[in-house]
Design an enzyme around this catalytic site. Sequence first.
Site, PDB file in Angstrom:
ATOM      1  N   CYS A   5      52.008  10.389  82.697  1.00  0.00           N
ATOM      2  CA  CYS A   5      51.468   9.366  81.700  1.00  0.00           C
ATOM      3  C   CYS A   5      50.001   8.787  82.005  1.00  0.00           C
ATOM      4  CB  CYS A   5      52.565   7.964  81.525  1.00  0.00           C
ATOM      5  SG  CYS A   5      52.884   6.995  82.921  1.00  0.00           S
ATOM      6  N   HIS A  54      54.798   2.852  83.288  1.00  0.00           N
ATOM      7  CA  HIS A  54      54.707   3.502  82.239  1.00  0.00           C
ATOM      8  C   HIS A  54      53.546   3.261  81.363  1.00  0.00           C
ATOM      9  CE1 HIS A  54      55.383   7.271  79.662  1.00  0.00           C
ATOM     10  NE2 HIS A  54      55.793   6.524  78.782  1.00  0.00           N
ATOM     11  N   HIS A  99      52.403  10.107  74.690  1.00  0.00           N
ATOM     12  CA  HIS A  99      52.609   9.861  75.893  1.00  0.00           C
ATOM     13  C   HIS A  99      53.314  10.973  76.572  1.00  0.00           C
ATOM     14  CE1 HIS A  99      57.108   8.179  75.439  1.00  0.00           C
ATOM     15  NE2 HIS A  99      56.781   9.137  74.526  1.00  0.00           N
TER      16      HIS A  99
END
Length: 281
Positions: free
Chosen positions: A190, A236, A248
Amino acid sequence: MTLERRLNAFRPDLADERLVGQVQAARFVAGKPAEIVVNKSAMRIQPDDASALDTELLWGEEVMVFDRRDGWAWAQCKLDGYVGYIKEDALGELHADKTHWVIAPRTFLYPGPDMKIPPLDTLSMGSRLTVTGEAETRGTRYLLTDRGAVIASHLAEIGVSQFNDYVSIAGRLIETPYLWGGRSSFGIDCSGIVQVALMMVGKHVLRDADMQEASIGTEIERSDLQRGDLVFWKGHVAIMEDKNMMIHANGYSMTVARERLAGAINRIAPIYGQPRLYRRP
């Protein structure tokens, strides 16, 4: 204050000489420059193939090496300051300044300017090369580099931006496999896609999601979200394509994927809670 081990080269036996007075170490040394000569090199927490993958370095990226032993080098990436262990055979002597980088998601490095010759390697977006000339074969133009030939349209001069929208770059990596610690178009995580996409428009940011959360741009409200903004959960990060859709690299689909922000918030909440922060680069 304890220095961040991911961004500072120090161990009990050895440390970067720039850290004299800041850390305790038996010996301080100056780093020696080298460059990555493989398509991607894992950087690990410990000098062990079974050790966790912290990040990856791409072809042509420069490092400072502080120690070499048992086939491993303890080094720091010049681009983002990340410190860790990489295989010594991934390193070569520092060549001339890199003039171009790969702007296609992936491309081939050929031994000469001919697509029919078996390639030497495959390079990821962001890999850096020194162009020494050009050639044309059967109507296809190639740039000749210090390592081989590459399709000309797959390279651009470093610093001469071919893109002005980093979100579109992230979109070109859709369906790239998810890889914890990955930073290439062969596998990416990510924060890796945030770093690489921003890098390609000339914006250099730190590597990991927590570092990015603490340092990128300015904090905004969810109601103000627009294209290019970042959403941070614990561990994240996602890139907003517009106020509703995001891109993502994630462990749910195990790919780089598009997803509605509202759906992602509902799915992630039972495990990691609500988003912690929204930022605009």
